[in-house]
Every structure is written in C-alpha cells, then in structure tokens.
Write an enzyme that holds these catalytic residues in place. Structure first.
Site, PDB file in Angstrom:
ATOM      1  CD  GLU A  71      -1.173  -0.179   3.738  1.00  0.00           C
ATOM      2  OE1 GLU A  71      -2.190  -0.876   3.577  1.00  0.00           O
ATOM      3  OE2 GLU A  71      -0.880   0.337   4.824  1.00  0.00           O
ATOM      4  CG  HIS A  80      -2.998   0.426   7.694  1.00  0.00           C
ATOM      5  ND1 HIS A  80      -2.886  -0.350   6.567  1.00  0.00           N
ATOM      6  CD2 HIS A  80      -3.806  -0.245   8.541  1.00  0.00           C
ATOM      7  CE1 HIS A  80      -3.608  -1.451   6.739  1.00  0.00           C
ATOM      8  NE2 HIS A  80      -4.178  -1.404   7.918  1.00  0.00           N
TER       9      HIS A  80
END
Lengths: 289, 375
Positions: free
Chosen positions: A211, A250
């Site tokens: 990511e 995150h």
C-alpha cells in the site's frame, strides 16, 4: 536460511485475560495452534480456555518451552511486553496491537536486532497463518484460508483476507500468509519473507500486498530483480487515489512528498517484471500456477 | 499531527533554541501594533500547514508598521494552496550571514531516528538532496546510545566552520533530538537556521509533526488534537467521533472495515469509472454505534450521491454492521441509495436485516462496486 517463522510454534499469549486475548486464544486453539501459556501481570494462577496464566513471560518459557509470543496488550504497555518477551528468550514476537508510538517500536526492534535471532512480526499485524500445518498465530478468520501453494505477505488485514479468499477460490490455497503490519516501522519485512518463500518447497508462488507509504515495496522489487527470483510473484498496491500527506487509516499509509506513492511502487514492480494486479480478483489469474 | 510554525517555535524556545522576536496576529491592527513594538523591518508569515508558503506569496516583508498593516490585510483571509490564512506570525527581520538546515525525523527503513544537517539551508531539503547531495550530513541514532553534543560535533566535522560555530550548531541539533524523543516527534525541523552577524544561531522557520500514536503521553499536544489545521471540517468532525476518515473529491461515499480494504474499494470504484467521495474505515470488530455514526457522517456530505459499504467480517460481525447501517439510515435527515457487500461472520443474519429494510447486498466487492455505479 531456515524458516524465519516457526511452523510448529509453542505459543504464549501476552494479554490473554483481555477481551481480544481471550477471544483469539479460543479461535487459535480451535484452528490447531499449540498455545502453551498466557501472561497477564497480576493474574498469574488463573486459567483462560484451560491455558495456564502467568505473571511473567519467563515463567511461560521455563515451564512450557514457549518460543513464540502473540501480543494483545494495549498500546501504552506494548513496549514493555515485547521487551519482556525478548528477555525471556522468545524467538518470534507477533505484535497485534495497533497504535504503538513509533519511538517504542524503534526501541524494541533495536533490542530484537541486538539479540540476534529474534523476529518481530508487526506491529499492527493480523499475525501469520500456515494452513498446511494448522498453525495460526493471529486474528485472521480461518475459513478464508485453505492449505495450498501460495505464500502471501501483506501490509494489510481485511484486504489480505479478501485476496486470500480469491486465492482459495481459484483452488490454489496458501502455504503461509504473513501480515507484516500497517505501521510505519515494522520488524519482519517483504524482503525477508521473499527469501523464506524462495527456500520453502511448499510455496510455488508469492503474492505481495502493499500500500502507499514508505518504500518497502520498492525494496522488495529491487530484491526480486537482483536475485532473478525463481518463483512467480504478483503484487497488489492499495491507495492509488490517496491524497498526499493524508493518513489512510494505517499509521504507515501516508504519502510524504514524492515518497510512498502508489505510482512509484507499481512502476518499480513492473520494471522488475512483477505483474501488478489492478483489482484483487485478478491476482490468482496473474500467478498463472 | 502537524503544528503551526508559531507552535513549533514555541517548543524550540522552551528547549533553549533561539527564535526571532515575534508574535501572532489575527487582524491587521494587531499586526501593525506588533510591527511598531518591534520597531524595525518585520516579516509577516501566514500560518498555514502547507509547504512552499513563501513561493505562493504567503511570506512578505514590511519595512514599517504602516506597511505591515497593509500587507496583513492582504494576507489574512486569503487562501494559500487551498488553506485559508487565519493568522500571521509577525517577526523581526533577521540579518543573515549564513543559512543552515537541521532536522530529526524517523527513517522507516532503518527503523531509527535520523539527524540531518546541512550548510545549504533556506530551500527544501529534497531540493538540496538533488542539487547538492554532499551538503547534507545524516546520522542514524542507536536508541540505546542516544545523541549527545559530542556525537553532534563529530557528525558535523566534515563541514568547514570554526569550532565555536560548529559547537553552536551541534548544540541545536542535539536539542532537536531531545525534543523528538521527549515529545514523540515524527519530524522536527529548522529551515533555515540563521547565523546572524553576532554569530548567534536563530531558528527562522520551524516545522513539527507529532506521532499521532503517542498523543496519549504528550498532554501539551493532546488538547490540540481535535482542531488540526490540516483537517477539512468533515475530517475534524470524524476525528472527534473517533472515525478514520479522509475527504476525497467524488460523489460515491465509501465505508469499509480495514484500511487496506477501504483503499482497495476506492481504487476499484475508480477503476470502474466512478469517483470516490471519501475514505472511511470503521476498523476491526466495530460496534453498532461507530457504524451508525459513520453512515450518518458520509450520508451528510452534500457531494455524496450514493454509498458503497464493503464489509469482510472476521472479528467484525455482519449482523452488527447491518444494525448499524439501519440505525444510521434512520437517523440521517437525507437518505441516499446504498449498496452493501457483506461476507463473513454472521453474514446470513446481516443480509436478512438489510433485505428487510430494502437494501441490496452482494457477496463480493466487484459486484457491489459495479452496482453502486448504476445507482
């Protein structure tokens, strides 16, 4: 290199008496994981799911030869929990906890590195699962995984389950699936897992789920290119539409300046000959196993 | 969490680093008064959390109080790279002999704090790195050893400067490291660190980014954490409600469980030709209340026309999510169409609850995404 992650671990659960610790102890036991002890300071002598609880990690190591720890303690106390595990001689520490200050992670990873052979998985990881060995040291829903031939390494949680589900439905299954964690600083990385999967006979292909944020994917791509990696690898990168300098859930998923963009990761993988899936359902097909 | 320049400088000052004489102004009268008090040329600096303020005209020099008033009225209320200027820092204009650079940040790959120093301050560090890489020194700190003034002096030894100047520079960077540790800073930066004709080092500009995960043990930051300059109004509202939310430009609201899955959902909608309007992660094991609040928040965004909810249940229970969706819908004043992907723990019960309320569900995210584009 032998397997970084023990396929027959004797597990101690730190924070076993908490809500998450108790729930996942039951789920890990049901999957077949050997949980030999739990630790919660001040709660020694109790039992949780018939697992004996101790005050200190070293008691679990002395009495039950625990070699792996999974940590569910709240973020402010995680640093001490990890340091205790390392001091007690634990070799693999799986840090499930989310929200740990980066300074604390820097400290316990430095300690693990100084002790030579301690592996930190996470923080902010769902843990690892090895379906062929019926071992789960983590919080992932077991039903999406099946014994098989694909090694998965991921910075994500639910997205990993999504992709594992596609891999399962394609009839491939997983040899091992490891969450490296969604924090900016994590212990075990993509490159070490690629090395492990390379030497693991059960693993015939590898999926990397990355990511935005940091450069772990770029480094993995560099390793694959340099070593002329012998097994097929497919990557998926989440966060193509993420605006700069915004944290996408995150702690580690943030683009800073030119560093950490999805484009950089996709381009680097492509240049290394690693196909990057446009959507999760394309991955199994691209593995071509 | 990012801090304004004046906040970052205040922290530097309290740790013994010199900063220019200056004060904050919220209107042109205040700016004029401050400039008069300083009694020499001043710099008026827009307090916005974007880099490149100077190039965008957000930093201006005034030779006297009258000019300061005029410039302040131009700047206050103006917009720099999409950020409204609400306040200015009005400071004495420094006499500059040399511009240095100093920062401490976290190297994700090395898993250590890294100290950076340069004698080519005044421009972006990324720019120095490209044009003059040798002018940057880096020092990775072993957390067990720390970073003393002596370490800093030896770090700076490649720079040609006299011992006295080197020691002053070293003192500043060792203080930066101390600040980074004590306050859990992800970044603390002085650029430029100005050497004046008297040989003093003064932090002419400063940036501070605190580790969001460590706010609990930094009370001086915590009180600020709900009114962040970098948040849009809806992001600020979400933060108050403990929701991981980011605004995007489109008209399709996106909600899911797990940051990676939500990002992947956004990417999928875009791949299918849609325009996502937000990122919202309800996290793992979400309860009814948090889902309800999330639905209400996204529903209430005027630009959002339809909503896609993507749930892969593990510790998150599909029936709980379904209840939360229904409650969120019931409490929203404006109701917009929803498509829900539900899979995993208690899926059947979740599907039943949603179907009863006339909401369509899909077992996989691609079908759900394709469907939401037709709504």
């Amino acid at each position: 290199m032998t397997s970084i992650i023990n396929k027959d671990p004797k597990v101690v659960v730190q924070g076993i008496t908490g809500r998450e610790g108790t729930l996942h102890t039951a789920l890990m036991l049901r999957y077949g994981t050997r949980i030999v002890a739990g630790v919660t300071p001040g709660k020694g002598g109790q039992q949780v799911q018939n697992v004996p609880v101790y005050n200190r990690v070293f008691e679990a190591v002395n009495n039950h030869n625990a070699d792996t720890s999974i940590i569910f303690v709240p973020a402010p106390f995680t640093r001490d929990a990890v340091l205790n595990a390392i001091d007690a001689g634990i070799k693999t520490v799986v840090v499930i906890t989310e929200g740990i200050p980066q300074k604390d992670t820097i400290e316990f990873i430095a300690k693990a590195n100084k002790n030579g052979d301690v592996t930190i998985v996470g923080p902010n990881t769902p843990g690892f699962i090895s379906p062929p060995h019926s071992v789960k040291v983590g919080i992932m829903p077991a039903h999406v995984f099946k014994p098989g031939i694909v090694g998965i390494a991921s910075r994500s949680g639910t997205l990993t389950y999504e992709i594992a589900w596609h891999v399962t439905n394609a009839g491939l299954g997983q040899s091992m699936c490891v969450g490296i964690g969604g924090d900016p600083i994590v212990g075990l990385g993509f490159t070490q897992l690629l090395e492990m999967f390379k030497d693991d006979e059960a693993t015939k292909g590898v999926v990397l789920i990355g990511e935005i944020g940091g450069n772990a994917e770029e480094l993995a791509a560099g390793y694959i290119k340099q070593t002329n990696y012998p097994k097929p690898v497919v990557a998926y990168i989440a966060g193509r539409l993420a605006p700069p300098e915004k944290r996408m859930g995150h702690a580690g998923a943030i683009v800073m300046g030119n560093v950490g963009t999805a484009k950089s990761k996709i381009d680097t993988f492509t240049a290394a000959g690693v196909p990057v899936a446009a959507k999760p359902s394309d991955i199994a097909k691209l593995l071509n196993l | 969490m990012k801090f304004f320049e004046y906040e970052a400088k205040d922290l530097l000052r309290r740790n013994g680093i010199s900063i220019p004489i200056g004060y904050g102004a919220y209107n042109s009268e205040e700016a004029e008064g401050i400039a008069r008090g300083i009694g020499k040329p001043v710099v008026l600096k827009s307090q916005v959390l974007v880099s490149g303020r100077g190039k965008s005209g957000g930093i201006r020099v005034a030779s006297d109080a009258t000019e300061a008033r005029r410039i302040a009225s131009d700047l206050i209320g103006s917009t720099i790279k999409g950020h409204r200027v609400d306040s200015l820092l009005v400071e004495e204009k420094l006499e500059i002999v040399e511009q240095l650079y100093a920062s401490v940040t976290i190297d994700r790959y090395a898993r250590k704090h890294v100290v950076l120093a340069s004698t080519s301050g005044g421009v972006d560090i990324e720019e120095i790195a490209q044009t003059n890489p040798d002018a940057i020194l880096r020092y990775w700190v072993d957390p067990d050893v720390g970073f003393s003034i002596a370490d800093a002096v030896s770090m700076l030894s490649p720079f040609s400067m006299n011992d006295n100047d080197r020691r002053k520079f070293a003192t500043v960077i060792s203080i930066l490291y101390k600040i980074a540790l004590e306050h859990d800073a992800e970044l603390v930066e002085i650029n430029p660190l100005v050497r004046t004709p008297s040989g003093q080092l003064i932090a002419a500009d400063a940036r501070l980014v605190a580790d969001d995960n460590a706010l609990f043990r930094n009370p001086i930051f915590r009180e600020k954490s709900f009114r962040r300059g970098e948040d849009t109004p809806r992001e600020a509202e979400a933060r108050k409600q403990n929701l991981a939310y980011v605004d995007l430009d489109g008209d399709i609201g996106i909600i899911g469980n797990g940051a990676g899955l939500v990002m992947a959902t956004i990417d999928l909608v875009q791949l299918f030709g849609g325009r996502p309007g937000n990122f919202l992660d309800i996290g793992g094991g979400a309860q009814v209340e948090i889902i309800k609040r999330g639905v209400i928040l996204v529903m209430s965004k005027p630009e959002v026309r339809v909503i896609l909810i993507n749930i892969l249940g593990g510790i998150t229970r599909c029936d709980i999510v379904a209840q939360g969706i229904i409650e969120g819908l019931n409490e929203s004043s404006i109701k917009k169409p929803i498509a829900v992907r539900l899979m995993g723990t208690n899926e059947e019960e979740g599907v039943r609850i949603l179907h009863q309320a006339g909401i369509n569900t899909y077992p996989n995210m691609e079908e759900a995404a394709a469907e939401v584009l037709k709504l």
